[in-house]
Scaffold this active site. Sequence first.
Site, PDB file in Angstrom:
ATOM      1  N   CYS A   2     -58.961   6.884 -27.933  1.00 11.14           N
ATOM      2  CA  CYS A   2     -59.189   5.560 -28.517  1.00 11.14           C
ATOM      3  C   CYS A   2     -58.010   4.724 -28.725  1.00 11.14           C
ATOM      4  O   CYS A   2     -56.863   5.415 -28.676  1.00 11.14           O
ATOM      5  CB  CYS A   2     -59.785   5.950 -30.077  1.00 11.14           C
ATOM      6  SG  CYS A   2     -61.106   6.730 -30.369  1.00 11.14           S
ATOM      7  N   ARG A  27     -56.009   5.294 -21.381  1.00 15.30           N
ATOM      8  CA  ARG A  27     -56.221   6.323 -22.223  1.00 15.30           C
ATOM      9  C   ARG A  27     -57.505   6.908 -22.090  1.00 15.30           C
ATOM     10  O   ARG A  27     -57.542   8.178 -22.527  1.00 15.30           O
ATOM     11  CB  ARG A  27     -55.763   5.887 -23.679  1.00 15.30           C
ATOM     12  CG  ARG A  27     -54.653   5.362 -23.782  1.00 15.30           C
ATOM     13  CD  ARG A  27     -54.414   4.621 -25.153  1.00 15.30           C
ATOM     14  NE  ARG A  27     -54.544   5.287 -26.274  1.00 15.30           N
ATOM     15  CZ  ARG A  27     -53.579   6.139 -26.951  1.00 15.30           C
ATOM     16  NH1 ARG A  27     -52.520   6.069 -26.553  1.00 15.30           N
ATOM     17  NH2 ARG A  27     -53.815   7.046 -27.851  1.00 15.30           N
ATOM     18  N   TRP A  74     -63.500   6.326 -27.562  1.00 11.00           N
ATOM     19  CA  TRP A  74     -63.700   7.595 -26.829  1.00 11.00           C
ATOM     20  C   TRP A  74     -64.574   8.173 -27.768  1.00 11.00           C
ATOM     21  O   TRP A  74     -64.083   8.979 -28.808  1.00 11.00           O
ATOM     22  CB  TRP A  74     -62.523   8.461 -26.439  1.00 11.00           C
ATOM     23  CG  TRP A  74     -62.743   9.604 -25.549  1.00 11.00           C
ATOM     24  CD1 TRP A  74     -62.774   9.525 -24.070  1.00 11.00           C
ATOM     25  CD2 TRP A  74     -62.963  10.770 -25.700  1.00 11.00           C
ATOM     26  NE1 TRP A  74     -63.095  10.513 -23.523  1.00 11.00           N
ATOM     27  CE2 TRP A  74     -62.990  11.523 -24.804  1.00 11.00           C
ATOM     28  CE3 TRP A  74     -62.940  11.485 -27.050  1.00 11.00           C
ATOM     29  CZ2 TRP A  74     -63.476  12.987 -24.470  1.00 11.00           C
ATOM     30  CZ3 TRP A  74     -63.043  12.980 -26.924  1.00 11.00           C
ATOM     31  CH2 TRP A  74     -63.246  13.542 -25.733  1.00 11.00           C
ATOM     32  N   ASN A 100     -58.350   5.705 -34.550  1.00  9.33           N
ATOM     33  CA  ASN A 100     -58.252   6.641 -33.572  1.00  9.33           C
ATOM     34  C   ASN A 100     -58.158   8.104 -34.321  1.00  9.33           C
ATOM     35  O   ASN A 100     -57.331   8.149 -35.218  1.00  9.33           O
ATOM     36  CB  ASN A 100     -57.226   6.560 -32.754  1.00  9.33           C
ATOM     37  CG  ASN A 100     -56.782   7.636 -31.894  1.00  9.33           C
ATOM     38  OD1 ASN A 100     -57.525   8.420 -31.523  1.00  9.33           O
ATOM     39  ND2 ASN A 100     -55.349   7.671 -31.377  1.00  9.33           N
ATOM     40  N   GLY A 101     -58.958   8.828 -33.983  1.00  7.91           N
ATOM     41  CA  GLY A 101     -58.956  10.266 -34.750  1.00  7.91           C
ATOM     42  C   GLY A 101     -60.218  10.719 -35.385  1.00  7.91           C
ATOM     43  O   GLY A 101     -61.323  10.251 -34.942  1.00  7.91           O
ATOM     44  N   GLU A 462     -53.388  24.643 -10.630  1.00  6.98           N
ATOM     45  CA  GLU A 462     -53.011  23.083 -10.630  1.00  6.98           C
ATOM     46  C   GLU A 462     -54.067  22.278  -9.585  1.00  6.98           C
ATOM     47  O   GLU A 462     -54.751  21.255  -9.774  1.00  6.98           O
ATOM     48  CB  GLU A 462     -51.515  22.806 -10.457  1.00  6.98           C
ATOM     49  CG  GLU A 462     -51.243  21.260 -10.847  1.00  6.98           C
ATOM     50  CD  GLU A 462     -51.619  20.477 -11.842  1.00  6.98           C
ATOM     51  OE1 GLU A 462     -52.293  21.245 -12.814  1.00  6.98           O
ATOM     52  OE2 GLU A 462     -51.505  19.513 -11.849  1.00  6.98           O
ATOM     53  N   LYS A 466     -56.744  19.460 -10.294  1.00  4.78           N
ATOM     54  CA  LYS A 466     -57.023  18.173  -9.611  1.00  4.78           C
ATOM     55  C   LYS A 466     -58.128  17.831  -8.942  1.00  4.78           C
ATOM     56  O   LYS A 466     -58.727  16.887  -9.038  1.00  4.78           O
ATOM     57  CB  LYS A 466     -55.859  18.139  -8.596  1.00  4.78           C
ATOM     58  CG  LYS A 466     -54.193  17.976  -9.422  1.00  4.78           C
ATOM     59  CD  LYS A 466     -53.778  16.820  -9.947  1.00  4.78           C
ATOM     60  CE  LYS A 466     -54.263  17.035 -11.449  1.00  4.78           C
ATOM     61  NZ  LYS A 466     -53.014  17.384 -12.202  1.00  4.78           N
ATOM     62  N   GLU A 469     -60.868  17.294 -11.645  1.00 10.75           N
ATOM     63  CA  GLU A 469     -60.804  15.887 -12.428  1.00 10.75           C
ATOM     64  C   GLU A 469     -60.934  14.586 -11.437  1.00 10.75           C
ATOM     65  O   GLU A 469     -61.531  13.674 -11.975  1.00 10.75           O
ATOM     66  CB  GLU A 469     -59.638  16.018 -13.373  1.00 10.75           C
ATOM     67  CG  GLU A 469     -58.252  15.769 -12.608  1.00 10.75           C
ATOM     68  CD  GLU A 469     -57.130  15.770 -13.681  1.00 10.75           C
ATOM     69  OE1 GLU A 469     -57.421  15.367 -14.805  1.00 10.75           O
ATOM     70  OE2 GLU A 469     -56.148  16.263 -13.632  1.00 10.75           O
ATOM     71  N   HIS A 485     -61.611  41.575  -7.371  1.00 10.84           N
ATOM     72  CA  HIS A 485     -62.178  41.989  -8.715  1.00 10.84           C
ATOM     73  C   HIS A 485     -63.247  41.128  -9.292  1.00 10.84           C
ATOM     74  O   HIS A 485     -63.691  41.130 -10.544  1.00 10.84           O
ATOM     75  CB  HIS A 485     -61.068  41.988 -10.019  1.00 10.84           C
ATOM     76  CG  HIS A 485     -60.049  43.086  -9.447  1.00 10.84           C
ATOM     77  ND1 HIS A 485     -60.080  44.161  -9.529  1.00 10.84           N
ATOM     78  CD2 HIS A 485     -58.576  43.008  -8.803  1.00 10.84           C
ATOM     79  CE1 HIS A 485     -59.024  45.185  -9.155  1.00 10.84           C
ATOM     80  NE2 HIS A 485     -58.303  43.994  -8.654  1.00 10.84           N
ATOM     81  N   LYS A 580     -56.290  10.159 -21.126  1.00 11.04           N
ATOM     82  CA  LYS A 580     -54.942  10.242 -20.656  1.00 11.04           C
ATOM     83  C   LYS A 580     -54.188  11.195 -21.469  1.00 11.04           C
ATOM     84  O   LYS A 580     -53.337  12.144 -21.406  1.00 11.04           O
ATOM     85  CB  LYS A 580     -54.136   9.135 -20.090  1.00 11.04           C
ATOM     86  CG  LYS A 580     -52.854   9.377 -19.907  1.00 11.04           C
ATOM     87  CD  LYS A 580     -52.533   9.760 -18.416  1.00 11.04           C
ATOM     88  CE  LYS A 580     -51.259  10.454 -18.073  1.00 11.04           C
ATOM     89  NZ  LYS A 580     -51.426  11.123 -16.899  1.00 11.04           N
TER      90      LYS A 580
HETATM   91  O1  M6R Z   1     -50.078  14.815 -22.291  1.00 11.42           O
HETATM   92  P1  M6R Z   1     -49.936  16.427 -22.117  1.00 11.42           P
HETATM   93  O2  M6R Z   1     -49.269  16.852 -20.883  1.00 11.42           O
HETATM   94  O3  M6R Z   1     -50.046  17.217 -23.260  1.00 11.42           O
HETATM   95  O4  M6R Z   1     -51.751  16.253 -21.495  1.00 11.42           O
HETATM   96  C1  M6R Z   1     -52.096  17.725 -21.496  1.00 11.42           C
HETATM   97  C2  M6R Z   1     -53.320  17.790 -20.614  1.00 11.42           C
HETATM   98  O5  M6R Z   1     -54.434  16.800 -21.171  1.00 11.42           O
HETATM   99  C3  M6R Z   1     -53.383  17.006 -19.161  1.00 11.42           C
HETATM  100  O6  M6R Z   1     -52.407  17.801 -18.450  1.00 11.42           O
HETATM  101  C4  M6R Z   1     -54.663  17.073 -18.425  1.00 11.42           C
HETATM  102  O7  M6R Z   1     -55.048  18.196 -18.243  1.00 11.42           O
HETATM  103  C5  M6R Z   1     -54.437  16.001 -17.255  1.00 11.42           C
HETATM  104  N1  M6R Z   1     -55.389  15.255 -16.969  1.00 11.42           N
HETATM  105  C6  M6R Z   1     -54.271  16.934 -15.892  1.00 11.42           C
HETATM  106  O8  M6R Z   1     -54.230  16.258 -14.705  1.00 11.42           O
END
Ligand code: M6R
Length: 585
Positions: A2, A27, A74, A100-101, A462, A466, A469, A485, A580
């Site tokens: 939010c 965000r 959100w 927010n929260g 990683e 990517k 997402e 396994h 974000k």
């Molecule tokens: O701001 P942060 O590094 O704590 O965020 C952690 C994750 O939310 C963040 O890395 C998320 O997985 C990304 N969208 C990955 O690309």
Amino acid sequence: MCGIIGRVDYRDISPNLIEGLRRLEYRGYDSAGIATLDGGKIRVVKRAGTVDRLAEAFRSSPVRGTLGIAHTRWATHGGVNDINAHPHVSCDGKVAVIHNGIIENFAELKSSLRREGHDFVSETDTEVVAHLSEDILREGDDLMQTGLKLAKMLKGQYALVIMNSDNPERLLGMRHNAPLMVGVGRNYSVYASDVLGFIDETKRAVFLEDDTVSVAERNHLEVRSLGGLPRDYKVVDLAEELGSPDKKNFEHFTLKEIHEQPGSILRIMKQDPGKVTLFRKQLEEAKRIFFVAAGSSYHASMLGKIYLSEHMGLYSDVILASEYRSYERWFDEGTVLVAVSQSGETMDVLEAVRAGKEKGCSILGVVNHAPSSLERMSDTVVNLRAGQEVGVAATKSFTSQVALFYSIANKDIDDLEVESISRAVSDSLAQEEAVKSIAREIASSKDIYFLGRGKNFPLALEGALKMKELAYLHAEGIAAGELKHGPLALIEKGTPLILINPDDETHDDTISNGMEVKARGGVLIGVAPDTHGGYDYFIRIPKVLPDHYPLVVAVPLQLLAYHTARLLRANIDKPRNLAKSVTVK
Ligand code: M6R
């Protein structure tokens, strides 16, 4: 998550509120709304969907005023619809609230407010705050007293901004475990959950401490602790580097940020050697070391663990921040928590840090978005200075974290080595056309696997993250040795497998695993400095020292996800359902 804007000004602020929301869009959100004090009455426009949709609704039914609040939601409690969007208004129409929260005790509060005759219109937890404020204000309390009384009633976490039509020149702000700051302008003040909410207009800001209640006027700010004690605050000048993010000539922020990596890696590896030495010393003296992180920061921390082990002979563990409770019994005075977070606001990371601090752990913070809550909570902090990362997918922050961990672990790095890493990352970027053509081959796949050993395993995780997402494709990162396994059963004719296979000590074993996949019909896409007869497709990366490979491998994996997502017309900078900075549990 939010986004919050609240503004007290001398001119009509509705256009600024909507612009502020646009800057907070990154965000992540699913609805948006605004309220202003218009002709002595609070008027609200809110819509499920984008800020553009809100702006359209606003055009046909404009609200104006010099006092107002605005919000991107959100969803947590209640579905995504116009009614659940914020702001929420009290029964008497005199109070509007954005939040927010999560208000954890909202159900009890709601039942007792209902018994007293309040009507609720939304399914949200936030609406209770509007009704509670109405009751408190009716008793004659001013805004500050209202905030202090609310703080005693609310459980959970919140950044709240509250407006009241009987206080046309003031806003109430409250924060408890959620970010809130104030932009200090000429004859106006702006509350926001993020400096981007106001940075285009003023570079002067107050980072409100956690657990505070504040009242902002155009030229005045009063801050108190939740217990009512006056709190000092500092107006800081925001560094130039935080400036307004600009896509330059790139189609997306994400692509721009991928291309910024030769520079961002150079910056972090050449930064303040004193800070790096201090970090190293604290690690050497620690009885126990835990990395605490989420998402990409977690994958970078896995590499941190390997570098610390190989170069410093230190054992550490990497904890998913959301799982810290299983390890909390080990938190004590000799323990160092390396808290890693791009945003510095991830709720799970902050919770783990809070738990660590209570037990006497030292907190070494690694953040990119500074100032942030994590920065303030850390005993020693390194700012990655990668620059604003607007794309929801972590790209340059990931490589900066990895580069930092390598610099901390290896004290013999000199400028020549740093520059050669940065050049190698540029060489990796030069493979973009080859990566694009491979993206065309895999875009119609239903599953994609990423395989790697040793330092290449976190890269496999990683790369898969990517792909999920950005392109919304099912992807999995697998430790190459684990293939037999279980995961090997998933391979069928045509399944693409990205084999991360630099010429390091893992090369030969990894090739064998790749061939096992190929023998079962899988399509092998090698990411390596040299090609191999087994590869169906090949992404060349520069030949570098084994320790440098994670940095040069990350780039083509990011590009692959980006170009696959582009072919699939996904919403690259703001993937669906994601935010974000993840400021709720
Ligand atoms: O701001 P942060 O590094 O704590 O965020 C952690 C994750 O939310 C963040 O890395 C998320 O997985 C990304 N969208 C990955 O690309």
